[in-house]
Motif scaffolding. Structure first.
Motif, PDB file in Angstrom:
ATOM      1  N   LEU A  79       0.837  -1.198   0.000  1.00 17.65           N
ATOM      2  CA  LEU A  79       0.000   0.000   0.000  1.00 17.65           C
ATOM      3  C   LEU A  79       0.872   1.247   0.000  1.00 17.65           C
ATOM      4  N   THR A  80       0.247   2.386  -0.294  1.00 19.28           N
ATOM      5  CA  THR A  80       0.951   3.663  -0.177  1.00 19.28           C
ATOM      6  C   THR A  80       0.854   4.132   1.275  1.00 19.28           C
ATOM      7  N   GLY A  81       1.677   5.085   1.632  1.00 19.75           N
ATOM      8  CA  GLY A  81       1.611   5.671   2.966  1.00 19.75           C
ATOM      9  C   GLY A  81       0.249   6.273   3.237  1.00 19.75           C
ATOM     10  N   LYS A  82      -0.328   6.942   2.225  1.00 19.94           N
ATOM     11  CA  LYS A  82      -1.646   7.560   2.386  1.00 19.94           C
ATOM     12  C   LYS A  82      -2.715   6.495   2.610  1.00 19.94           C
ATOM     13  N   GLN A  83      -2.644   5.395   1.876  1.00 16.12           N
ATOM     14  CA  GLN A  83      -3.625   4.311   2.062  1.00 16.12           C
ATOM     15  C   GLN A  83      -3.565   3.756   3.480  1.00 16.12           C
ATOM     16  N   VAL A  84      -2.349   3.549   3.982  1.00 15.73           N
ATOM     17  CA  VAL A  84      -2.191   3.032   5.344  1.00 15.73           C
ATOM     18  C   VAL A  84      -2.707   4.055   6.353  1.00 15.73           C
ATOM     19  N   ALA A  85      -2.356   5.322   6.171  1.00 15.85           N
ATOM     20  CA  ALA A  85      -2.814   6.373   7.087  1.00 15.85           C
ATOM     21  C   ALA A  85      -4.339   6.448   7.106  1.00 15.85           C
ATOM     22  N   ASP A  86      -4.974   6.366   5.933  1.00 14.07           N
ATOM     23  CA  ASP A  86      -6.439   6.393   5.855  1.00 14.07           C
ATOM     24  C   ASP A  86      -7.047   5.187   6.570  1.00 14.07           C
ATOM     25  N   LEU A  87      -6.475   4.015   6.328  1.00 13.34           N
ATOM     26  CA  LEU A  87      -6.937   2.782   6.965  1.00 13.34           C
ATOM     27  C   LEU A  87      -6.785   2.851   8.484  1.00 13.34           C
ATOM     28  N   PHE A  88      -5.614   3.303   8.935  1.00 12.51           N
ATOM     29  CA  PHE A  88      -5.338   3.405  10.367  1.00 12.51           C
ATOM     30  C   PHE A  88      -6.267   4.417  11.034  1.00 12.51           C
ATOM     31  N   THR A  89      -6.611   5.480  10.303  1.00 10.94           N
ATOM     32  CA  THR A  89      -7.525   6.484  10.842  1.00 10.94           C
ATOM     33  C   THR A  89      -8.947   5.935  10.886  1.00 10.94           C
ATOM     34  N   ARG A  90      -9.400   5.303   9.791  1.00  9.99           N
ATOM     35  CA  ARG A  90     -10.763   4.778   9.714  1.00  9.99           C
ATOM     36  C   ARG A  90     -11.036   3.771  10.831  1.00  9.99           C
ATOM     37  N   TYR A  91     -10.065   2.897  11.113  1.00  7.73           N
ATOM     38  CA  TYR A  91     -10.277   1.832  12.095  1.00  7.73           C
ATOM     39  C   TYR A  91      -9.603   2.101  13.441  1.00  7.73           C
ATOM     40  N   ARG A  92      -9.171   3.335  13.626  1.00 10.02           N
ATOM     41  CA  ARG A  92      -8.559   3.755  14.907  1.00 10.02           C
ATOM     42  C   ARG A  92      -7.353   2.905  15.309  1.00 10.02           C
ATOM     43  N   VAL A  93      -6.574   2.510  14.316  1.00  8.27           N
ATOM     44  CA  VAL A  93      -5.380   1.697  14.573  1.00  8.27           C
ATOM     45  C   VAL A  93      -4.323   2.526  15.306  1.00  8.27           C
ATOM     46  N   TRP A  94      -4.278   3.828  15.035  1.00  7.90           N
ATOM     47  CA  TRP A  94      -3.297   4.695  15.725  1.00  7.90           C
ATOM     48  C   TRP A  94      -3.431   4.538  17.236  1.00  7.90           C
ATOM     49  N   GLU A  95      -4.680   4.694  17.718  1.00  8.30           N
ATOM     50  CA  GLU A  95      -4.939   4.610  19.156  1.00  8.30           C
ATOM     51  C   GLU A  95      -4.582   3.223  19.698  1.00  8.30           C
ATOM     52  N   TYR A  96      -4.942   2.199  18.922  1.00 11.10           N
ATOM     53  CA  TYR A  96      -4.664   0.825  19.345  1.00 11.10           C
ATOM     54  C   TYR A  96      -3.161   0.584  19.496  1.00 11.10           C
ATOM     55  N   VAL A  97      -2.396   0.922  18.464  1.00 11.10           N
ATOM     56  CA  VAL A  97      -0.949   0.691  18.509  1.00 11.10           C
ATOM     57  C   VAL A  97      -0.328   1.497  19.648  1.00 11.10           C
ATOM     58  N   TYR A  98      -0.775   2.731  19.807  1.00  8.96           N
ATOM     59  CA  TYR A  98      -0.237   3.576  20.877  1.00  8.96           C
ATOM     60  C   TYR A  98      -0.551   2.979  22.242  1.00  8.96           C
ATOM     61  N   SER A  99      -1.795   2.525  22.428  1.00 12.67           N
ATOM     62  CA  SER A  99      -2.198   1.993  23.740  1.00 12.67           C
ATOM     63  C   SER A  99      -1.561   0.638  24.041  1.00 12.67           C
ATOM     64  N   CYS A 100      -1.201  -0.119  23.005  1.00 13.23           N
ATOM     65  CA  CYS A 100      -0.599  -1.448  23.181  1.00 13.23           C
ATOM     66  C   CYS A 100       0.912  -1.431  22.935  1.00 13.23           C
ATOM     67  N   PHE A 101       1.495  -0.239  22.942  1.00 13.77           N
ATOM     68  CA  PHE A 101       2.923  -0.091  22.639  1.00 13.77           C
ATOM     69  C   PHE A 101       3.796  -1.043  23.445  1.00 13.77           C
ATOM     70  N   GLU A 102       3.600  -1.089  24.760  1.00 15.87           N
ATOM     71  CA  GLU A 102       4.477  -1.897  25.616  1.00 15.87           C
ATOM     72  C   GLU A 102       4.492  -3.358  25.194  1.00 15.87           C
ATOM     73  N   ALA A 103       3.331  -3.908  24.839  1.00 16.84           N
ATOM     74  CA  ALA A 103       3.258  -5.310  24.415  1.00 16.84           C
ATOM     75  C   ALA A 103       3.729  -5.488  22.972  1.00 16.84           C
ATOM     76  N   LEU A 104       3.306  -4.594  22.085  1.00 13.14           N
ATOM     77  CA  LEU A 104       3.584  -4.769  20.655  1.00 13.14           C
ATOM     78  C   LEU A 104       5.036  -4.533  20.268  1.00 13.14           C
ATOM     79  N   HIS A 105       5.694  -3.563  20.895  1.00 24.87           N
ATOM     80  CA  HIS A 105       7.025  -3.197  20.414  1.00 24.87           C
ATOM     81  C   HIS A 105       8.070  -4.282  20.660  1.00 24.87           C
TER      82      HIS A 105
END
Length: 71
Positions: free
Chosen positions: A22-48
């Motif tokens: 995907l393009t960066g814009k496609q990923v950003a749109d997808l992450f925004t639509r499904y609130r992935v930003w918040e999820y990744v941020y909130s699960c940082f300690e486990a995911l990283h």
């Protein structure tokens, strides 16, 4: 200077973008639509501490769980 979480969000976008062709814009749109930003941020300690493949699969599962059910 970016936070560790900010750096990790960028890493997740780049990893997901490459894995899904995907393009960066496609990923950003997808992450925004499904609130992935918040999820990744909130699960940082486990995911990283996980690998790239796990992160991509985890994000896919998160998005799938939030897609509307088609009747």
């Amino acid at each position: 200077m970016m936070s560790r979480q900010g750096d990790f969000l960028i890493y997740c976008v780049e990893t997901y973008k490459t894995a899904k062709n995907l393009t960066g814009k496609q990923v950003a749109d997808l992450f925004t639509r499904y609130r992935v930003w918040e999820y990744v941020y909130s699960c940082f300690e486990a995911l990283h501490t996980t690998g790239a493949n796990y992160i991509v699969e985890d994000i896919d599962l998160y998005i799938e769980a939030r897609k509307p059910i088609m009747a």
